[in-house]
Design an enzyme around this catalytic site. Sequence first.
Site, PDB file in Angstrom:
ATOM      1  N   SER A 116      -0.483   5.544   0.944  1.00 52.40           N
ATOM      2  CA  SER A 116      -1.211   6.761   0.590  1.00 52.40           C
ATOM      3  C   SER A 116      -1.860   6.609  -0.789  1.00 52.40           C
ATOM      4  CB  SER A 116      -0.268   7.976   0.663  1.00 52.40           C
ATOM      5  OG  SER A 116      -0.996   9.177   0.639  1.00 52.40           O
ATOM      6  N   GLU A 212      -6.485   4.100   7.056  1.00 49.19           N
ATOM      7  CA  GLU A 212      -5.855   5.308   7.582  1.00 49.19           C
ATOM      8  C   GLU A 212      -6.099   6.421   6.578  1.00 49.19           C
ATOM      9  OE1 GLU A 212      -2.722   7.023   6.502  1.00 49.19           O
ATOM     10  OE2 GLU A 212      -2.919   5.981   4.593  1.00 49.19           O
ATOM     11  N   HIS A 277       0.226   7.716   7.729  1.00 46.23           N
ATOM     12  CA  HIS A 277       0.917   8.998   7.588  1.00 46.23           C
ATOM     13  C   HIS A 277       1.547   9.494   8.883  1.00 46.23           C
ATOM     14  CE1 HIS A 277      -1.554   9.050   3.909  1.00 46.23           C
ATOM     15  NE2 HIS A 277      -0.698   9.932   3.443  1.00 46.23           N
TER      16      HIS A 277
END
Length: 307
Positions: A116, A212, A277
């Site tokens: 992330s 992502e 995620h």
Amino acid sequence: MKPLRRPARLAAGARVAVVAPSGPVPDERIEAGLDVLRGWDLDPVVAPHVRGRHERFGYLAATDADRAADLQRAWCDPSVDAVLCARGGYGAQRMVDLLDWDAMAAAGPKVFVGFSDITALHEAFAVRLGLATLHGPMAAGVDFIKHPRAQDHLRATLFDPESVRVIASGGSALVPGRAHGVTLGGCLTLLTSELGTPHARTSADGGLLCLEDVGEEPYRLDRALTQLLRAGLLDGVRGVLLGSWEECGPYEEVRAVLEDRLGGLGVPVAEEFGFGHGAGALTIPFGLGAELDADAGTLTLDEPALR
């Protein structure tokens, strides 16, 4: 693009430092994560500001200087074998320029895990240290605490990396084919935000790019991908792996954007590859040579992720 140096695998009793380079961490989640690590026969130590919160900006775990000091101290501590991020959120970009990269290089290679917002640090570790890293679940993340697949795959990568040289996603091909390259990537919008900064790559030439994201509507994903294309970052990329797109809208709309923006590259693109995620996220080593088989939904590493 060439493969990067691999750090050593972990063994029972290894000391792992948990740091928070980005957002604050709920106390109950960090305690649950520490219990998991202890269950793996690891010796976790918590950096001083992991349980903190910035006085003015509640989305940060502590001041930029304190978060940077925690990471640098952990990395340069010779008793620490691995550094695991507690969570993402936001803030890594604010502190990355405060790290003493010469001191961290002198400390030698270690395992580094996160995803992330930690994408900014994956890029910096590659560019400044030439070090392979692990894009995987974080120590205070819900996925790490509660999902067996996420736990098992990360644990195998850390302790028995030969057993996970073939990463099977169960996904399918957005664009069919096979390709060989060096893995890199992370959160799409972070990679876009990193363009033009001193700790990020200017090209994915020769790479297998892993992408992502979370909470980004299809038009914003379109904008980010378009920026990467216009900046030339994708010139020469060998293949693309697409992970989860949680809270990004109906997948058919997301898929249409991904196909439109990436389909013209003329390289294999594998979708729903199971990292990021989404629940039960797989651990993807960055900086390693590997072969992508988009049709089979597999990534085969040239060598184990850790020595």
